[in-house]
Each structure stands twice: as C-alpha cells, then as structure tokens.
Design a protein around this motif. Structure first.
Motif, short mmCIF file in Angstrom:
data_model
loop_
_atom_site.label_atom_id
_atom_site.label_comp_id
_atom_site.label_asym_id
_atom_site.label_seq_id
_atom_site.Cartn_x
_atom_site.Cartn_y
_atom_site.Cartn_z
N LYS A 102 6.23 -3.84 9.29
CA LYS A 102 6.44 -2.55 9.98
C LYS A 102 6.83 -1.44 9.02
N TYR A 103 7.34 -1.80 7.84
CA TYR A 103 7.71 -0.78 6.85
C TYR A 103 6.55 -0.45 5.92
N ALA A 146 2.95 -1.23 6.64
CA ALA A 146 1.66 -0.94 7.28
C ALA A 146 1.45 0.55 7.51
N SER A 147 2.49 1.25 7.97
CA SER A 147 2.34 2.67 8.27
C SER A 147 2.08 3.50 7.01
N LYS A 148 2.47 2.96 5.85
CA LYS A 148 2.26 3.66 4.58
C LYS A 148 0.99 3.19 3.87
N LYS A 195 -5.49 7.94 1.35
CA LYS A 195 -5.02 7.74 2.72
C LYS A 195 -5.41 8.96 3.55
N ARG A 234 -5.74 9.96 7.32
CA ARG A 234 -5.45 9.53 8.69
C ARG A 234 -5.35 10.69 9.67
N THR A 235 -4.52 11.66 9.34
CA THR A 235 -4.31 12.77 10.28
C THR A 235 -4.75 14.12 9.72
#
Length: 201
Positions: free
Chosen positions: A104-105, A107-109, A139, A141-142
């Motif tokens: 969880k720490y 994957a988002s990065k 990266k 993504r947004t």
C-alpha cells in the motif's frame, strides 16, 4: 533551441554552490488519462546514468530482510522505507509478504519491487542493482506531463544528450500514437528556468 544550447544556458544561469540536476520535461497531448490503458508507469535505463545514482533497496536475505523482519516492521518504518528509496528489488520468495506489508505504500508511487529469481548469481544481482541506479521512472497517471532527471551539470553534453534521446525513444515506443502525442520538450536545472528544445531522433 538545440539540446547543447539549452545546457549552455543552464550552466551560465546564476552558478550555484551545489551540482544541479538536469531535468527533462515532456508535455503530452491527445492522450485521455481517464482511460486506464493510457496511464503509464515504466522504468527507463539511461545509458550514461543520472549523474547521481538512484537509491535502490534490496529486500533480500543477503541484506538482512527476512519474512519475519518485514512482518514486524511498524507503520513508521514502512513509510520511511518507501520514501527513502526510489527502486526496490526483492527475493521472489519474499514477494508475497512484501506485497502484504509494503504494497500500500509502494503501489501508489509505482515502486513495487522487481522480483529476484532464486537462480540468479551474486554478479547478476549486482547487475540488476547497477541498472536500477541508472534508471528513471516514467509515471503518467493524472497529468499529461513527464519530468525526469537526465544527468547533472557536471556531465558531458554528449552524455546528457544521449540520455535525453534514449529516454524519448523509450517514451515514444510506449505512447499509443507515438510522436504525435509529444507536445513540448524542455530542459532545466534544479534552480533555472526551463528552456524549450527541439530534438531530432
């Protein structure tokens, strides 16, 4: 302007008392990031490295990481580990517990570890680490923009130029519509303005 002219201007702009990182900024167009298939997370190895090695964490029995140690790390330790390192390698046998406690720490990065097959020799693992140290992460993504380090001001112009072109080729190969989705390309130092460049590949 050409890449080398931009590098000249970066070096001439208010010299600093530290070695500035040279950053490449690429804006994208005609890409719908609401569609998951257009979001990109990818690692690119720069032929001449970044000037400063990326920090790589080896989650392996070789470096003292065991299943028990990982399971007993507290939230603060896990967060610090995820923040401190840019790339992660992990023994294949540890991947399930790494995913459970660190996932969880990381994957988002976009930092989930690359598995180390059990058959690899020590030399092969060293080679994996060396490649990570020379890598940058794409990266998308947004925001339709990529910003990555491609060297430092102390590196030779031809080395930085080779890094820029190598990175752009990898990016073009990843974009669904290739060159038509590249908007503008800039180079900047840590403390300098961005200079728009034209790059012939």
């Amino acid at each position: 302007m050409e890449i080398r002219e931009a590098l000249k201007r970066i070096r001439e702009h208010k010299p600093r008392k530290f070695t500035q990182t040279i950053e490449l900024i690429v804006t994208l167009r005609n890409i719908d990031l609401r569609k998951p298939e257009n979001r990109i997370v990818k690692e690119v190895v720069l032929p001449y490295g970044r000037g400063k090695k990326a920090k790589v964490c080896l989650l392996s029995r070789r470096s003292g990481y065991t299943k028990e140690r990982l399971e007993n790390m507290n939230k603060k330790e896990l967060k610090r580990l995820a923040k401190e390192y840019e790339f992660f390698l992990a023994d294949a046998e540890l991947m399930p517990v790494v995913g459970k406690v660190l996932g969880k720490y990381l994957a988002s990065k976009g930092k989930m570890p690359t598995p180390i097959p059990p058959t690899l020799s020590e030399e092969e693992i060293k080679d994996m680490i060396a490649k990570k140290e020379k890598s940058v992460r794409v990266k998308i993504r947004t925001q339709p923009q990529v910003q990555v380090p491609v060297g430092t001001e102390e590196m030779k112009d031809e080395e930085i130029e080779a890094n820029v072109k190598s990175f752009l080729r990898e990016l073009l190969a990843t974009l669904p519509k290739g060159r038509s989705q590249i908007g503008s390309i800039y180079l900047k130092g840590t403390m300098t303005p961005a200079f728009k460049v034209e790059v012939r590949l």
